[in-house]
Design an enzyme around this catalytic site. Structure first.
Site, PDB file in Angstrom:
ATOM      1  CE1 TYR A   1      -0.206   2.198   3.888  1.00  0.00           C
ATOM      2  CE2 TYR A   1       0.376  -0.265   4.411  1.00  0.00           C
ATOM      3  CZ  TYR A   1       0.083   1.183   5.141  1.00  0.00           C
ATOM      4  OH  TYR A   1       0.946   1.820   6.350  1.00  0.00           O
ATOM      5  CB  CYS A   2       1.731   3.639  -1.390  1.00  0.00           C
ATOM      6  SG  CYS A   2       0.804   3.637  -2.835  1.00  0.00           S
ATOM      7  NE  ARG A   3       3.008   9.912  -1.446  1.00  0.00           N
ATOM      8  CZ  ARG A   3       3.938  10.196  -1.517  1.00  0.00           C
ATOM      9  NH1 ARG A   3       4.054   9.749  -3.255  1.00  0.00           N
ATOM     10  NH2 ARG A   3       5.034   9.965  -1.446  1.00  0.00           N
TER      11      ARG A   3
END
Length: 122
Positions: A79-81
Site C-alpha cells: 500500500y501507499c497513499r
C-alpha cells in the site's frame, strides 16, 4: 468514479486492472492470523507520521535491494497513499516477479482513517 477520472487513472496506473487487489475487510481478516505481510512502500517520513498497524516500511526506492527480506510463505500486501499512488503497483510488480504472492490495497492511510481504523506511529 466518473468516466473521465477512470480513464485518467488507467493512464496513470496502466497495470492496475491486471494486478491482484485486496479489500480492507479481507486485510483485516488476514492480519490477526499472520497470513498477510503488510508492506508500506511510502517514504520513511510518511511511514513515521502514521501507518497501518502491523505494516513494515520498505520505501519503493529500496525494495529492489531488499526484496529478499520479504517472506515467501505469506501474501504480501502493498500500500501507499491510496488509489492515486503508483508506488504500490510498482512494488507489487517487483514482488510478483520475485515469485512471491502479492496483492495491492487500493486504499491508503486517509481511506483507512475514514473507515474508522486507527493508525500506528513510529
Amino acid at each position: 468514479m466518473l468516466a473521465g477520472a477512470e480513464w485518467a487513472l488507467n493512464r496513470y496506473r496502466p497495470q492496475r486492472q491486471q494486478l491482484p487487489t485486496i479489500s480492507l475487510a479481507a486485510l483485516q481478516a488476514g492480519m490477526p492470523h499472520g497470513d498477510v505481510y503488510l508492506l508500506d512502500v511510502r517514504p520513511l517520513e510518511e511511514f513515521a507520521a502514521g501507518h497501518l498497524p502491523g505494516a513494515v516500511a520498505i520505501p519503493l526506492a529500496e525494495l529492489p535491494q531488499r526484496i529478499d527480506e520479504l517472506p515467501v510463505d505469506k501474501l504480501i500486501v502493498t500500500y501507499c497513499r491510496g488509489p492515486l499512488c503508483r508506488y504500490a503497483d510498482e512494488a507489487l510488480l517487483l514482488i510478483l516477479a520475485s515469485g512471491r504472492r502479492g496483492a495491492r490495497l487500493e486504499e491508503g492511510v486517509a481511506e483507512w482513517l475514514l473507515a474508522g481504523y486507527p493508525l500506528a506511529h513510529s
